[in-house]
Design an enzyme around this catalytic site. Structure first.
Site, PDB file in Angstrom:
ATOM      1  N   ASP A 134      29.821 -32.556 -12.041  1.00 34.85           N
ATOM      2  CA  ASP A 134      31.046 -32.366 -11.268  1.00 34.85           C
ATOM      3  C   ASP A 134      30.750 -32.804  -9.842  1.00 34.85           C
ATOM      4  OD1 ASP A 134      33.754 -31.363 -10.818  1.00 34.85           O
ATOM      5  OD2 ASP A 134      32.824 -29.720  -9.726  1.00 34.85           O
ATOM      6  N   SER A 135      31.790 -32.806  -9.013  1.00 30.50           N
ATOM      7  CA  SER A 135      31.573 -33.148  -7.604  1.00 30.50           C
ATOM      8  C   SER A 135      30.853 -32.033  -6.857  1.00 30.50           C
ATOM      9  CB  SER A 135      32.912 -33.447  -6.923  1.00 30.50           C
ATOM     10  OG  SER A 135      33.758 -32.316  -6.974  1.00 30.50           O
TER      11      SER A 135
ATOM     12  N   TYR B 198      36.084 -35.415  -4.720  1.00 29.85           N
ATOM     13  CA  TYR B 198      36.459 -36.604  -5.480  1.00 29.85           C
ATOM     14  C   TYR B 198      37.968 -36.852  -5.446  1.00 29.85           C
ATOM     15  CZ  TYR B 198      32.000 -37.482  -7.970  1.00 29.85           C
ATOM     16  OH  TYR B 198      30.719 -37.818  -8.305  1.00 29.85           O
ATOM     17  N   GLY B 199      38.730 -35.784  -5.260  1.00 29.12           N
ATOM     18  CA  GLY B 199      40.174 -35.885  -5.424  1.00 29.12           C
ATOM     19  C   GLY B 199      40.886 -36.776  -4.433  1.00 29.12           C
TER      20      GLY B 199
ATOM     21  N   CYS C  59      34.830 -32.575 -14.605  1.00 24.86           N
ATOM     22  CA  CYS C  59      35.563 -32.979 -13.402  1.00 24.86           C
ATOM     23  C   CYS C  59      36.847 -33.647 -13.866  1.00 24.86           C
ATOM     24  CB  CYS C  59      34.715 -33.941 -12.572  1.00 24.86           C
ATOM     25  SG  CYS C  59      35.594 -34.701 -11.186  1.00 24.86           S
ATOM     26  N   ASN C  60      37.983 -33.062 -13.510  1.00 29.22           N
ATOM     27  CA  ASN C  60      39.259 -33.615 -13.947  1.00 29.22           C
ATOM     28  C   ASN C  60      39.536 -34.976 -13.337  1.00 29.22           C
ATOM     29  OD1 ASN C  60      41.132 -31.421 -15.490  1.00 29.22           O
ATOM     30  ND2 ASN C  60      39.666 -30.415 -14.154  1.00 29.22           N
ATOM     31  N   THR C  61      39.158 -35.168 -12.081  1.00 26.71           N
ATOM     32  CA  THR C  61      39.404 -36.459 -11.423  1.00 26.71           C
ATOM     33  C   THR C  61      38.645 -37.574 -12.133  1.00 26.71           C
ATOM     34  OG1 THR C  61      39.732 -35.343  -9.294  1.00 26.71           O
ATOM     35  CG2 THR C  61      39.289 -37.707  -9.243  1.00 26.71           C
TER      36      THR C  61
ATOM     37  N   GLU D 108      34.495 -24.802  -2.021  1.00 23.96           N
ATOM     38  CA  GLU D 108      33.125 -25.203  -1.695  1.00 23.96           C
ATOM     39  C   GLU D 108      32.609 -24.457  -0.458  1.00 23.96           C
ATOM     40  OE1 GLU D 108      30.880 -27.259  -3.122  1.00 23.96           O
ATOM     41  OE2 GLU D 108      32.135 -27.806  -4.826  1.00 23.96           O
TER      42      GLU D 108
ATOM     43  N   CYS E  23      41.652 -28.790 -12.278  1.00 28.29           N
ATOM     44  CA  CYS E  23      40.386 -29.061 -11.598  1.00 28.29           C
ATOM     45  C   CYS E  23      39.457 -27.921 -11.963  1.00 28.29           C
ATOM     46  CB  CYS E  23      40.593 -29.128 -10.077  1.00 28.29           C
ATOM     47  SG  CYS E  23      39.062 -29.250  -9.115  1.00 28.29           S
ATOM     48  N   THR E  24      38.204 -28.232 -12.295  1.00 29.58           N
ATOM     49  CA  THR E  24      37.290 -27.180 -12.742  1.00 29.58           C
ATOM     50  C   THR E  24      36.894 -26.229 -11.614  1.00 29.58           C
ATOM     51  OG1 THR E  24      35.475 -28.796 -12.550  1.00 29.58           O
ATOM     52  CG2 THR E  24      36.328 -28.333 -14.768  1.00 29.58           C
ATOM     53  N   HIS E  25      37.190 -26.592 -10.369  1.00 28.14           N
ATOM     54  CA  HIS E  25      36.978 -25.646  -9.275  1.00 28.14           C
ATOM     55  C   HIS E  25      37.965 -24.473  -9.333  1.00 28.14           C
ATOM     56  CE1 HIS E  25      34.586 -28.842  -7.356  1.00 28.14           C
ATOM     57  NE2 HIS E  25      34.225 -27.970  -6.430  1.00 28.14           N
TER      58      HIS E  25
END
Length: 287
Positions: free
Chosen positions: A28-29, A60-61, A91-93, A168, A200-202
């Protein structure tokens, strides 16, 4: 460029002689993919895992497709060097902008989060909201995937550029985060959604905030849960399920290892040993 890590020997023999014991790669980012990692721990406790967070290049978005594609290729080439048996693009993006392209370029199985999340959403409701990064929302990946499964549902998407930086920075309980979340959710609430997809996995890290703002009947769909279910099926199909005890999870980042290690305490409940992988240099360090 990058070099092999001091930990590679843990996996070398597994990949050649016992491929089922090779690790699963997850990337992921940043810390978002830890939501997928937690599901892997829960549902696939025998699997060894390598987790990579591209923290030097997040978020990344807001990136272009060309940038995302280059980042994903860098990571997958590194993962291939680590002899992983499968990669979960947590990571969805990346899943929206690069998955189909890199699947044709790499021989290892690569799973994305969007299709499993879309399938789960359609099973949950008929008025579906998606919160996502700007790049994922712009791609319409969730809308396309959901409507391909069931053209009779309605889908609304909201771009949420501030969520990833706030997560983050560990500002989940900051009053400002609550204000931002309220502004993002308001148009979806007005549309009377019955289901909300974490695009988004966040975003599962924000569950307490989102739940407090949404009507109680709105169901939350976490694609992390469903991509791990897809991973389980894929491993069984390929005969790659590991029945032996796993080796400890390896963590690597492209940014600051110390910062990510501190995040590990917050999200996983223990201190992490984190490697630095510099794609522009041959050095790999351990912290």
């Amino acid at each position: 460029m990058y070099s092999s890590s001091i930990f590679d020997s843990n996996f070398d023999n597994f990949s050649d002689k016992e491929p089922q014991r090779a690790p699963i790669g997850v990337f992921d980012s940043g810390v978002g993919g830890l939501t997928v990692l937690r599901q892997l721990y829960r549902h696939l406790p025998n699997e060894s895992i390598i987790y990579f967070g591209d923290t030097a290049r997040l978020p990344y978005g807001i990136r272009s497709q060309a940038e995302i594609l280059q980042y994903v290729r860098d990571i997958l080439n590194w993962m291939q060097q680590q002899r992983v048996k499968m990669v979960i693009m947590a990571c969805n993006t990346s899943s929206a902008l690069a998955l189909e392209i890199v699947r044709s370029e790499f021989s290892m199985p690569i799973l994305g989060v969007i299709l499993p999340g879309a399938k789960a959403a359609v099973q949950q409701g008929k008025r579906i909201g998606v919160i996502a990064t700007p790049a994922t929302a712009k791609s319409n990946a969730y809308r396309h995937a959901i409507l391909e499964i069931d053209p009779n549902v309605q889908v609304w998407q909201v771009s949420c550029p501030e969520f990833v930086p706030l997560i983050e920075q560990n500002r989940i309980h900051d009053p400002y985060t609550n204000e931002v979340a309220r502004s993002y959710l308001e148009p979806l609430i007005q549309q009377e959604i019955d289901t909300l997809v974490y695009g988004c996995t966040h975003y599962p890290h924000l569950a307490p905030v989102l739940r407090s703002l949404l009507p109680s009947h709105v169901k939350l769909v976490d694609p992390a849960v469903h991509v791990v279910a897809a991973c389980t099926q894929e491993l069984d199909l390929l005969g790659l399920s590991n029945t032996h005890p796993p080796v400890p999870t390896r963590f690597a980042v492209s940014g600051c290892p110390q910062e990510f290690a501190q995040s590990g305490v917050q999200w996983l409940g223990h201190t992490l040993t984190v490697e630095l992988v510099d794609f522009t240099d041959s050095a790999v360090s351990q912290f």
